[in-house]
Every structure is written in C-alpha cells, then in structure tokens.
Scaffold this motif. Sequence first.
Motif, PDB file in Angstrom:
ATOM      1  N   THR A  88       0.724  -1.247  -0.001  1.00 24.84           N
ATOM      2  CA  THR A  88       0.112  -0.047  -0.063  1.00 24.84           C
ATOM      3  C   THR A  88       0.719   1.388   0.098  1.00 24.84           C
ATOM      4  O   THR A  88       1.632   1.326   0.729  1.00 24.84           O
ATOM      5  N   THR A  89       0.581   2.208  -0.890  1.00 21.40           N
ATOM      6  CA  THR A  89       0.861   3.483  -1.023  1.00 21.40           C
ATOM      7  C   THR A  89      -0.160   4.508  -0.327  1.00 21.40           C
ATOM      8  O   THR A  89      -1.221   4.572  -0.594  1.00 21.40           O
ATOM      9  N   TYR A  90       0.191   5.425   0.330  1.00 19.79           N
ATOM     10  CA  TYR A  90      -0.491   6.438   0.748  1.00 19.79           C
ATOM     11  C   TYR A  90      -1.065   7.362   0.143  1.00 19.79           C
ATOM     12  O   TYR A  90       0.033   7.852  -0.353  1.00 19.79           O
ATOM     13  N   VAL A  91      -2.426   7.554  -0.279  1.00 19.23           N
ATOM     14  CA  VAL A  91      -2.869   8.574  -1.246  1.00 19.23           C
ATOM     15  C   VAL A  91      -4.056   9.191  -0.853  1.00 19.23           C
ATOM     16  O   VAL A  91      -4.974   8.396  -0.573  1.00 19.23           O
ATOM     17  N   TYR A  92      -4.128  10.348  -0.192  1.00 20.57           N
ATOM     18  CA  TYR A  92      -5.200  11.064   0.355  1.00 20.57           C
ATOM     19  C   TYR A  92      -6.333  11.158  -0.859  1.00 20.57           C
ATOM     20  O   TYR A  92      -6.223  11.387  -1.834  1.00 20.57           O
ATOM     21  N   GLY A  93      -7.336  10.463  -0.016  1.00 22.99           N
ATOM     22  CA  GLY A  93      -8.531  10.252  -1.042  1.00 22.99           C
ATOM     23  C   GLY A  93      -8.579   9.247  -2.314  1.00 22.99           C
ATOM     24  O   GLY A  93      -9.327   8.877  -2.880  1.00 22.99           O
ATOM     25  N   GLY A  94      -7.694   8.541  -2.036  1.00 22.88           N
ATOM     26  CA  GLY A  94      -7.014   7.353  -3.036  1.00 22.88           C
ATOM     27  C   GLY A  94      -8.232   6.296  -2.959  1.00 22.88           C
ATOM     28  O   GLY A  94      -8.697   5.856  -2.327  1.00 22.88           O
ATOM     29  N   LYS A  95      -8.643   5.795  -4.392  1.00 20.38           N
ATOM     30  CA  LYS A  95      -9.621   4.793  -4.617  1.00 20.38           C
ATOM     31  C   LYS A  95      -9.532   3.468  -4.973  1.00 20.38           C
ATOM     32  O   LYS A  95     -10.109   3.123  -5.662  1.00 20.38           O
ATOM     33  N   CYS A 103      -5.825   6.386   4.884  1.00 19.05           N
ATOM     34  CA  CYS A 103      -6.074   5.543   6.143  1.00 19.05           C
ATOM     35  C   CYS A 103      -7.573   4.820   6.029  1.00 19.05           C
ATOM     36  O   CYS A 103      -7.850   3.822   6.339  1.00 19.05           O
ATOM     37  N   SER A 104      -8.561   5.540   5.827  1.00 17.23           N
ATOM     38  CA  SER A 104      -9.793   5.258   6.178  1.00 17.23           C
ATOM     39  C   SER A 104     -10.173   4.252   4.877  1.00 17.23           C
ATOM     40  O   SER A 104     -10.970   3.288   5.058  1.00 17.23           O
ATOM     41  N   GLY A 105      -9.829   4.554   3.603  1.00 23.25           N
ATOM     42  CA  GLY A 105      -9.735   3.668   2.708  1.00 23.25           C
ATOM     43  C   GLY A 105      -9.389   2.434   2.789  1.00 23.25           C
ATOM     44  O   GLY A 105      -9.729   1.228   2.720  1.00 23.25           O
ATOM     45  N   TRP A 106      -8.278   2.464   3.268  1.00 21.71           N
ATOM     46  CA  TRP A 106      -7.354   1.259   3.490  1.00 21.71           C
ATOM     47  C   TRP A 106      -8.026   0.260   4.505  1.00 21.71           C
ATOM     48  O   TRP A 106      -8.282  -0.966   4.466  1.00 21.71           O
ATOM     49  N   VAL A 107      -8.681   0.881   5.596  1.00 21.66           N
ATOM     50  CA  VAL A 107      -9.269   0.466   7.004  1.00 21.66           C
ATOM     51  C   VAL A 107     -10.570  -0.368   6.072  1.00 21.66           C
ATOM     52  O   VAL A 107     -11.079  -1.480   6.626  1.00 21.66           O
ATOM     53  N   GLN A 108     -11.230   0.453   5.351  1.00 19.69           N
ATOM     54  CA  GLN A 108     -12.505  -0.163   4.712  1.00 19.69           C
ATOM     55  C   GLN A 108     -12.334  -1.494   3.975  1.00 19.69           C
ATOM     56  O   GLN A 108     -12.926  -2.288   3.799  1.00 19.69           O
ATOM     57  N   HIS A 109     -11.120  -1.279   3.077  1.00 16.85           N
ATOM     58  CA  HIS A 109     -10.747  -2.490   2.341  1.00 16.85           C
ATOM     59  C   HIS A 109     -10.306  -3.684   3.235  1.00 16.85           C
ATOM     60  O   HIS A 109     -11.013  -4.937   2.894  1.00 16.85           O
ATOM     61  N   VAL A 110      -9.501  -3.568   4.281  1.00 23.82           N
ATOM     62  CA  VAL A 110      -9.180  -4.654   5.096  1.00 23.82           C
ATOM     63  C   VAL A 110     -10.374  -5.373   5.760  1.00 23.82           C
ATOM     64  O   VAL A 110     -10.687  -6.427   5.849  1.00 23.82           O
ATOM     65  N   TYR A 111     -11.139  -4.562   6.313  1.00 23.45           N
ATOM     66  CA  TYR A 111     -12.574  -5.076   6.701  1.00 23.45           C
ATOM     67  C   TYR A 111     -13.355  -5.960   5.974  1.00 23.45           C
ATOM     68  O   TYR A 111     -14.071  -6.790   6.136  1.00 23.45           O
ATOM     69  N   ARG A 123     -14.725   9.372   9.999  1.00 27.49           N
ATOM     70  CA  ARG A 123     -15.627  10.093  10.968  1.00 27.49           C
ATOM     71  C   ARG A 123     -16.792   9.110  11.011  1.00 27.49           C
ATOM     72  O   ARG A 123     -17.395   9.150  11.835  1.00 27.49           O
ATOM     73  N   ASP A 124     -17.432   8.655   9.558  1.00 29.83           N
ATOM     74  CA  ASP A 124     -18.376   7.731   9.502  1.00 29.83           C
ATOM     75  C   ASP A 124     -18.175   6.432  10.115  1.00 29.83           C
ATOM     76  O   ASP A 124     -18.853   5.664  10.530  1.00 29.83           O
ATOM     77  N   GLN A 125     -16.855   5.798  10.098  1.00 26.54           N
ATOM     78  CA  GLN A 125     -16.380   4.529  10.742  1.00 26.54           C
ATOM     79  C   GLN A 125     -16.449   4.704  12.249  1.00 26.54           C
ATOM     80  O   GLN A 125     -16.824   3.570  12.888  1.00 26.54           O
ATOM     81  N   ALA A 126     -16.227   5.793  12.519  1.00 25.01           N
ATOM     82  CA  ALA A 126     -16.186   5.801  14.002  1.00 25.01           C
ATOM     83  C   ALA A 126     -17.734   6.021  14.627  1.00 25.01           C
ATOM     84  O   ALA A 126     -17.975   5.816  15.953  1.00 25.01           O
ATOM     85  N   LYS A 127     -18.784   5.827  13.704  1.00 27.81           N
ATOM     86  CA  LYS A 127     -19.998   5.832  14.268  1.00 27.81           C
ATOM     87  C   LYS A 127     -20.713   4.219  14.036  1.00 27.81           C
ATOM     88  O   LYS A 127     -21.465   4.197  14.373  1.00 27.81           O
TER      89      LYS A 127
END
Length: 196
Positions: A88-95, A103-111, A123-127
């Motif tokens: 993984t390479t960090y890209v803000y907003g990367g799809k 970070c959030s796209g990566w976590v979404q993918h892993v789960y 922010r939405d994942q925190a809910k």
Amino acid sequence: MKKTTIIACFTVLMFSLPNLANAQYYVKKGDTLTGIAKKHHMRYADLKSLNPQFTNPNLIHVGDFVVVRSKNKAKDLVEYARSLQDVTTYVYGGKKPPTRTDCSGWVQHVYKKFGVKLPRTSRDQAKVGQPISFRQLKIGDLMFFSTRADKVITHVGIHMGKEYWISNLSAKQDVEILSTWGSWTQKYFLWGQRVL
C-alpha cells in the motif's frame, strides 16, 4: 555471556511483537500457493486475494509469509493488514485499495475482506459498532485519532493486540506498525470502536 545476552534479547523481541500464529503461514520447501490453500481449506482465489504481495504466484520462496484464514477473524484481519506493508502507498482520497488509498479507505478495504462493511471516511467509521476506551482495546478493534484542537477525527487504525496498532499512516510512512504507548498515539487517541 555475549551469546546468552543475544538469546535473551531475541526471546524478548519474539514475545513482544504481535504473534498471530493461527492466521499466518511461512512457506516451506516444495510449497505452492495452491497446496497452501488446500492445506488450509481455502479456495486458491481467496488465498491469492489475501496475499497481494505475491505479484507472481509461481514465485514464492521458503520463509515467505502467507496470510491464511483461521477460525479467528480478528487475527486473520490483522495479519492481512500486516501483509499490506509493502503493498500500500498512502494517497489522500485514493480509491484503489489496497495499493493506493488513505487511512480510512485502507481500513474499509481490510475489513471488507472479512465480511465487514464500513463507511468510506474515518468520521463515519467512528459511528459503527460499540465505542470502547483505550484500556478496552482488543485485537481487530478500530482506533480513532484527532490532530485537531476541535477533536474532529482525522485518522483511523486497527489494534493488533499486544500493545501495537497498524495503519496506512501518511504519505511519508505508508503502512506502519506502531506502539499503543507511543507518544503520538497517546497524544492523539480519542476512542476505539468494536465492529467484529
């Protein structure tokens, strides 16, 4: 004396790092990815999708780390996240997870690999799930952080157990394993969420 010191240091290191033996496999002589999949009662396509580090499935070597599925979803999830360190390479907003995302796209993918649907933003994942404190964190829990004075969530990671967490941290660091007791973690941690 020197040999005893080296053995003691090695032993401490082995027991202090995240050890998730049920969710990992190390290639032995004569192994193939197809054979490893059969041995662990997995479909080859599933094994391949959990191991993007193998760009050529015919080129595996003795000692290579392979993520396999076990009966412990949290450990499997963390091992898959760990396998993405060189992918993984960090890209803000990367799809394009797992290769180019934030970070959030990566976590979404892993789960998602383990059947858990999460929203796209931290922010939405925190809910989602059950809120938990720092002391309640267990392997597979989400960890949320804020570097802002107003405490709006700016980052998410995954607790690895044994006092470590992993995240697609930033453009400078990509996927990193960090101590839960590190100064950055302690300064910016807000709360965790249990979704597994």
